[in-house]
Design an enzyme around this catalytic site. Structure first.
Site, PDB file in Angstrom:
ATOM      1  CG  HIS A   1      -2.939  -1.284  -3.627  1.00 52.96           C
ATOM      2  ND1 HIS A   1      -3.179  -0.055  -3.313  1.00 52.96           N
ATOM      3  CD2 HIS A   1      -2.852  -1.963  -2.629  1.00 52.96           C
ATOM      4  CE1 HIS A   1      -3.400   0.090  -1.948  1.00 52.96           C
ATOM      5  NE2 HIS A   1      -3.262  -1.102  -1.551  1.00 52.96           N
TER       6      HIS A   1
ATOM      7  CD  GLU B   1      -4.131   2.786  -6.237  1.00 53.95           C
ATOM      8  OE1 GLU B   1      -4.489   3.747  -6.060  1.00 53.95           O
ATOM      9  OE2 GLU B   1      -3.519   2.069  -5.231  1.00 53.95           O
TER      10      GLU B   1
ATOM     11  CG  ASN C   1      -3.841   3.570   0.526  1.00 51.10           C
ATOM     12  OD1 ASN C   1      -4.957   3.685   0.839  1.00 51.10           O
ATOM     13  ND2 ASN C   1      -2.915   2.596   0.553  1.00 51.10           N
TER      14      ASN C   1
ATOM     15  CB  SER D   1      -0.805   0.148   1.248  1.00 50.65           C
ATOM     16  OG  SER D   1      -1.488  -1.144   1.754  1.00 50.65           O
TER      17      SER D   1
HETATM   18  N1  CAA Z   1     -16.998 -11.535   1.473  1.00 49.18           N
HETATM   19  C1  CAA Z   1     -17.923 -12.029   0.546  1.00 49.18           C
HETATM   20  N2  CAA Z   1     -19.024 -11.134   0.530  1.00 49.18           N
HETATM   21  C2  CAA Z   1     -18.988  -9.999   1.443  1.00 49.18           C
HETATM   22  C3  CAA Z   1     -17.928  -9.636   2.070  1.00 49.18           C
HETATM   23  C4  CAA Z   1     -16.983 -10.468   2.081  1.00 49.18           C
HETATM   24  N3  CAA Z   1     -15.644 -10.229   2.702  1.00 49.18           N
HETATM   25  N4  CAA Z   1     -18.119  -8.476   2.689  1.00 49.18           N
HETATM   26  C5  CAA Z   1     -19.596  -8.058   2.249  1.00 49.18           C
HETATM   27  N5  CAA Z   1     -19.924  -9.263   1.759  1.00 49.18           N
HETATM   28  C6  CAA Z   1     -21.416  -8.861   0.843  1.00 49.18           C
HETATM   29  C7  CAA Z   1     -22.186 -10.082   1.587  1.00 49.18           C
HETATM   30  O1  CAA Z   1     -23.108 -10.490   0.487  1.00 49.18           O
HETATM   31  C8  CAA Z   1     -22.987  -8.994   2.592  1.00 49.18           C
HETATM   32  O2  CAA Z   1     -24.057  -9.782   2.927  1.00 49.18           O
HETATM   33  P1  CAA Z   1     -24.262 -10.838   4.368  1.00 49.18           P
HETATM   34  O3  CAA Z   1     -23.737  -9.699   5.422  1.00 49.18           O
HETATM   35  O4  CAA Z   1     -25.581 -11.082   4.275  1.00 49.18           O
HETATM   36  O5  CAA Z   1     -23.286 -12.094   4.126  1.00 49.18           O
HETATM   37  C9  CAA Z   1     -23.143  -7.733   1.961  1.00 49.18           C
HETATM   38  O6  CAA Z   1     -21.852  -7.637   1.056  1.00 49.18           O
HETATM   39  C10 CAA Z   1     -23.211  -6.745   2.658  1.00 49.18           C
HETATM   40  O7  CAA Z   1     -22.272  -6.668   3.539  1.00 49.18           O
HETATM   41  P2  CAA Z   1     -22.412  -5.936   5.054  1.00 49.18           P
HETATM   42  O8  CAA Z   1     -23.852  -6.140   5.470  1.00 49.18           O
HETATM   43  O9  CAA Z   1     -21.251  -6.692   5.916  1.00 49.18           O
HETATM   44  O10 CAA Z   1     -22.130  -4.360   4.981  1.00 49.18           O
HETATM   45  P3  CAA Z   1     -22.115  -3.639   3.925  1.00 49.18           P
HETATM   46  O11 CAA Z   1     -23.124  -3.270   3.121  1.00 49.18           O
HETATM   47  O12 CAA Z   1     -21.361  -2.202   4.562  1.00 49.18           O
HETATM   48  O13 CAA Z   1     -20.669  -3.911   2.773  1.00 49.18           O
HETATM   49  C11 CAA Z   1     -18.383  -3.575   2.500  1.00 49.18           C
HETATM   50  C12 CAA Z   1     -19.363  -4.435   3.389  1.00 49.18           C
HETATM   51  C13 CAA Z   1     -18.335  -3.958   1.190  1.00 49.18           C
HETATM   52  C14 CAA Z   1     -17.137  -3.873   3.265  1.00 49.18           C
HETATM   53  C15 CAA Z   1     -18.790  -2.217   2.462  1.00 49.18           C
HETATM   54  O14 CAA Z   1     -19.066  -1.490   4.045  1.00 49.18           O
HETATM   55  C16 CAA Z   1     -17.524  -1.330   1.966  1.00 49.18           C
HETATM   56  O15 CAA Z   1     -17.642  -1.299   0.742  1.00 49.18           O
HETATM   57  N6  CAA Z   1     -16.922  -0.663   2.662  1.00 49.18           N
HETATM   58  C17 CAA Z   1     -15.802   0.097   2.111  1.00 49.18           C
HETATM   59  C18 CAA Z   1     -14.649  -0.683   2.220  1.00 49.18           C
HETATM   60  C19 CAA Z   1     -13.234   0.078   1.770  1.00 49.18           C
HETATM   61  O16 CAA Z   1     -13.415   1.251   1.665  1.00 49.18           O
HETATM   62  N7  CAA Z   1     -12.251  -0.639   1.576  1.00 49.18           N
HETATM   63  C20 CAA Z   1     -10.938  -0.178   0.999  1.00 49.18           C
HETATM   64  C21 CAA Z   1     -10.052   0.086   2.262  1.00 49.18           C
HETATM   65  S1  CAA Z   1      -8.604   0.995   1.869  1.00 49.18           S
HETATM   66  C22 CAA Z   1      -7.611  -0.521   1.374  1.00 49.18           C
HETATM   67  O17 CAA Z   1      -7.961  -1.469   1.231  1.00 49.18           O
HETATM   68  C23 CAA Z   1      -6.151  -0.177   0.866  1.00 49.18           C
HETATM   69  C24 CAA Z   1      -5.239  -0.197   1.719  1.00 49.18           C
HETATM   70  O18 CAA Z   1      -4.155  -0.205   1.261  1.00 49.18           O
HETATM   71  C25 CAA Z   1      -5.241   0.299   3.199  1.00 49.18           C
END
Ligand code: CAA
Length: 290
Positions: free
Chosen positions: A140, A152, A190, A119
């Site tokens: 990434h 990325e 990031n 990252s």
């Molecule tokens: N695997 C499979 N399916 C998943 C899942 C996973 N890990 N996470 C969520 N889902 C699916 C499922 O179908 C889930 O339904 P169930 O709970 O019934 O199983 C559905 O998505 C909805 O999930 P949630 O109810 O848990 O919550 P949500 O609607 O908020 O979705 C999320 C979860 C996709 C993580 C969403 O909150 C999101 O997009 N969050 C932002 C994440 C983000 O910004 N990530 C980038 C971080 S920065 C990074 O990674 C870079 C770095 O270098 C640090």
């Protein structure tokens, strides 16, 4: 050159997610970690995620089972010898990453492409530790890799255009969207995310609003799926703190330095979802309590 066999090094949250995405797309995946218990935990994590996807109706039971069957764990890096592409996802430390690449450079074929899921580290510093700097790039993914459709593709000054083209086509075979970035610390996402997350912690430190209010404001005001403090808890306070230090080291911009509160949370072991407490509290399944 086409990619058929993929190697993943590191079976943590990112490595397991990346292995899962590749296997669901039909690739055979060899994953290496250093202890059997990490291999077992990574496999459990993938099985759990696949079960959620099946429940959501986006894969059949049979497709999920077949994907899991395409993932093979190993404790030996030498088992990645016949991979066309390797994605490294070990700890965010240059020494650890370069040690992995030095060993891979000995065992993999000369045409194999090496990539890092880093990252915040510099791609060229890893590329030049191998004899294939032209076939070395950043790849990434975002957490959770099955849900976040961006990758990325990072072109270091040594990466050939042909390597970038192979990676573009690989990423689209995954069903993800690739964006190409230059090898600057933090790439695109990031670089924008880190000052935003730091600013949210500073608003909290200054008593401008509560954690709940800051998160609600950004979710409802901008349509983000998670607020910034929830996202830090989800990603890990330690990860965001560590990335902040690397960014500050590179750019010397105070906006990128980790805020005092984040450092104190890190020192207190309040790492977010994985430790049960960060800005919020969580149960053992990672479900929010407060
Ligand atoms: N695997 C499979 N399916 C998943 C899942 C996973 N890990 N996470 C969520 N889902 C699916 C499922 O179908 C889930 O339904 P169930 O709970 O019934 O199983 C559905 O998505 C909805 O999930 P949630 O109810 O848990 O919550 P949500 O609607 O908020 O979705 C999320 C979860 C996709 C993580 C969403 O909150 C999101 O997009 N969050 C932002 C994440 C983000 O910004 N990530 C980038 C971080 S920065 C990074 O990674 C870079 C770095 O270098 C640090």
């Amino acid at each position: 050159m086409g990619i058929e066999k993929v190697g993943v090094v590191g079976f943590g949250a990112m490595g397991s997610g990346i292995a899962q995405v590749c296997a669901v797309a039909g690739f055979h995946v060899r994953v290496r970690d250093v202890e059997q218990r990490f291999l077992d935990r990574g496999r459990d994590r993938i099985a759990e995620s696949l079960a959620r996807i099946v429940k959501a109706g986006r894969l059949t039971d049979e497709q999920a089972r077949a994907a899991l069957g395409r993932i093979h764990g190993t404790l030996a890096l030498a088992d990645l010898a016949d991979c066309d592409l390797v994605v490294e996802a070990v700890v965010e430390e240059i020494g650890a990453k370069n040690a992995v690449f030095a060993e891979l450079d000995e065992v993999c074929g000369p045409a194999a492409i090496f990539t890092s899921n880093t990252s915040s580290l510099t791609i060229v510093e890893m590329a030049t530790a191998t004899r294939r700097a032209d076939r070395f790039a950043g790849l990434h993914f975002f957490n959770p890799p099955m849900m976040m459709r961006l990758v990325e593709i990072v072109q270091a000054i040594t990466t050939s255009d042909a390597t970038i083209e192979v990676l573009r086509s690989f990423v689209s075979r995954l069903g993800h969207t690739g964006v190409v970035s230059r090898d600057t610390t933090g790439f695109i996402v990031n670089r924008l995310l880190q000052p935003y997350l730091n600013s949210a912690v500073r608003l909290l430190e200054q008593g401008v609003a509560t954690a709940e209010q800051i998160d609600a404001a950004m979710k409802l005001g901008l349509g983000h799926p998670m607020g910034p403090l929830e996202l830090i808890d989800y990603t890990g306070v330690d990860i965001i703190y560590h990335i902040g230090n690397i960014f500050f080291e590179e750019f010397r911009d105070p906006a990128l330095a980790p805020p005092s509160l984040l450092r104190r949370m890190y020192l207190a072991g309040r790492l977010g979802v994985k430790s049960g407490r960060g800005f919020y509290e969580y149960d053992v399944k990672g479900k929010r309590k407060t």
